[in-house]
Design an enzyme around this catalytic site. Structure first.
Site, PDB file in Angstrom:
ATOM      1  N   LYS A 113       0.762  -1.194  -0.062  1.00  0.00           N
ATOM      2  CA  LYS A 113      -0.180   0.091  -0.161  1.00  0.00           C
ATOM      3  C   LYS A 113       0.770   1.238   0.077  1.00  0.00           C
ATOM      4  CE  LYS A 113      -2.339   1.363   3.654  1.00  0.00           C
ATOM      5  NZ  LYS A 113      -3.517   1.363   4.688  1.00  0.00           N
ATOM      6  N   GLN A 147     -14.211   7.183   9.753  1.00  0.00           N
ATOM      7  CA  GLN A 147     -14.125   5.663  10.695  1.00  0.00           C
ATOM      8  C   GLN A 147     -15.155   5.359  11.423  1.00  0.00           C
ATOM      9  OE1 GLN A 147     -12.703   2.429  11.598  1.00  0.00           O
ATOM     10  NE2 GLN A 147     -11.712   3.611   9.887  1.00  0.00           N
ATOM     11  N   ASP A 189     -19.053  14.093  19.423  1.00  0.00           N
ATOM     12  CA  ASP A 189     -18.330  14.860  18.281  1.00  0.00           C
ATOM     13  C   ASP A 189     -18.648  16.334  18.516  1.00  0.00           C
ATOM     14  OD1 ASP A 189     -16.704  14.048  15.681  1.00  0.00           O
ATOM     15  OD2 ASP A 189     -17.293  16.295  15.645  1.00  0.00           O
ATOM     16  N   GLY A 247      -7.398   6.363  17.163  1.00  0.00           N
ATOM     17  CA  GLY A 247      -7.040   7.512  16.499  1.00  0.00           C
ATOM     18  C   GLY A 247      -5.601   7.915  16.380  1.00  0.00           C
ATOM     19  N   ALA A 248      -4.668   7.336  17.260  1.00  0.00           N
ATOM     20  CA  ALA A 248      -3.125   7.914  17.403  1.00  0.00           C
ATOM     21  C   ALA A 248      -2.506   7.129  16.286  1.00  0.00           C
ATOM     22  CB  ALA A 248      -2.760   7.556  18.544  1.00  0.00           C
ATOM     23  N   ASP A 249      -1.908   7.927  15.400  1.00  0.00           N
ATOM     24  CA  ASP A 249      -1.441   7.115  14.189  1.00  0.00           C
ATOM     25  C   ASP A 249      -0.124   8.250  13.860  1.00  0.00           C
ATOM     26  OD1 ASP A 249      -2.254   9.749  13.031  1.00  0.00           O
ATOM     27  OD2 ASP A 249      -3.132   8.659  11.421  1.00  0.00           O
ATOM     28  N   SER A 306      -4.323   0.068  18.277  1.00  0.00           N
ATOM     29  CA  SER A 306      -4.416  -0.193  16.834  1.00  0.00           C
ATOM     30  C   SER A 306      -3.644   1.038  16.149  1.00  0.00           C
ATOM     31  CB  SER A 306      -5.567  -0.350  16.381  1.00  0.00           C
ATOM     32  OG  SER A 306      -5.608  -0.472  14.968  1.00  0.00           O
ATOM     33  N   ARG A 359     -10.657  -1.925   6.726  1.00  0.00           N
ATOM     34  CA  ARG A 359     -10.004  -3.160   7.683  1.00  0.00           C
ATOM     35  C   ARG A 359      -9.616  -2.396   8.849  1.00  0.00           C
ATOM     36  NH1 ARG A 359      -5.447  -0.010   9.076  1.00  0.00           N
ATOM     37  NH2 ARG A 359      -3.516  -0.024   7.495  1.00  0.00           N
TER      38      ARG A 359
END
Length: 337
Positions: free
Chosen positions: A83, A155, A176, A235-237, A308, A127
């Site tokens: 990807k 998401q 939100d 959320g943390a990426d 995740s 995914r």
């Protein structure tokens, strides 16, 4: 396991182009969740290869590129691909484009032939939801019927769609800051679920909580959680992002998807890099949980957290589901001629 052992077939091999709309139509959660679960098992069993995610930073454009290759082999199938994804936060305003876009090249492992080039934006969204569903299935109480979601972006839809595959979700609380996004979410699902808007604390008190925000300062506290809430921290990426107060990941039963990625840019990256938590606070990786069919009921009676970051093996598993579902239908061309 490869496409074919007959070399004459390769003379007419075709690459299939798959659009975002086609990914949306053919990537069903009922097929995707078990495929992602199988990918986690393969990773734990050592039948998957997944080099670290690589980054190309583009500060002049306030963005970056990320490449994510992987190969995996399960008891029933094998698959490979890569990807190529971008994150450009200014895109919506400057170019009327999504912040995140991706392209996936799905490849035959035996020959290396590119079987498909497909949109990976929808692939990634779904995914990610499926990974949360796998964790929820193994960590949440068996009769979990309420789901809280913090963040009503795209998401959030995948989270509800996927988690409803593994638990009898009836009640949904969505939180939100954007009233328009809240209204769209409620209108989308109100015919299927008892959906209401609420505070972060109200969402976090549900049986299952998914956090899908880009915040850098924690917004969920220990006091917000129910006695046995399972949390999908999605959320943390990137470095510096954190949705949960450190006490949550320190006190809960903590499961991660990958050690290197979560300590670098997952939910635990801030307390890890400030040495507030260490390896003793990490209870398991999700692959180990899947393979061992643990944890036991005692663990589920306390708050649990899944950190995740998103793994390339999930993308490969998802791409295979799409390619198999299309079964040769679509726009095809000879890439190698």
């Amino acid at each position: 396991m490869s496409m074919t052992d007959d070399p004459t077939v390769w003379s007419s091999a075709q690459t299939t182009m798959i659009s975002s709309r086609e990914v949306e139509e053919h990537l069903q959660m009922a097929d995707l969740v078990p495929a992602v679960e199988a990918a986690f098992a393969a990773y734990e069993n050592g039948t998957a290869q997944m080099p670290p995610k690589s980054y190309i930073d583009l500060p002049r454009y306030n963005g970056d590129f990320r490449s994510m290759p992987a190969y995996l082999e399960t008891d029933e199938w094998e698959a490979a691909g890569i990807k190529w994804v971008n994150v450009h936060p200014d895109n919506p305003e400057r170019f009327d484009l999504p912040t995140v876009m991706g392209t996936f090249v799905y490849t035959d492992p035996e020959s290396g032939y590119p079987l498909s080039v497909m949109d990976a934006t929808t692939l990634t969204m779904k995914r990610t939801g499926a990974a949360a569903a796998v964790a929820t299935d193994h960590l949440a109480v068996s009769d979990a019927s309420s789901l809280g979601i913090v963040g009503a972006g795209v998401q959030s839809y995948a989270q509800l769609e996927a988690i409803a595959e593994v638990r009898p979700i009836e009640t949904v609380v969505i939180s939100d800051l954007d009233d328009d996004r809240l209204q769209r979410f409620v209108e989308t699902f109100e015919s299927e679920f008892d959906v209401s808007t609420g505070t972060i604390s109200e969402a976090a008190s549900c049986d299952v909580l998914s956090t899908v925000t880009p915040v850098e300062s924690p917004i969920v506290s220990n006091d917000d959680l129910g006695d046995s809430t399972h949390v999908n921290a999605m959320g943390a990426d990137a470095e510096g992002k954190q949705e949960l107060e450190t006490d949550i990941v320190r006190d809960a039963y903590l499961v991660i998807d990958d050690f290197d990625q979560t300590t670098h840019s997952g939910e635990i990256n801030v307390p890890w890099n400030t040495e507030v938590i260490d390896e003793t606070d990490i209870d398991a990786e999700l692959g180990a949980i899947v393979v061992s069919e643990s944890p036991n009921g005692d663990v589920r009676s306390q708050p649990t957290v899944f950190d995740s970051t998103g793994l390339a093996i999930q993308d490969v598993a998802a791409a295979r589901v799409v390619y198999q579902a299309l079964d040769g239908i679509g726009r095809q061309f000879d890439l190698t001629s």
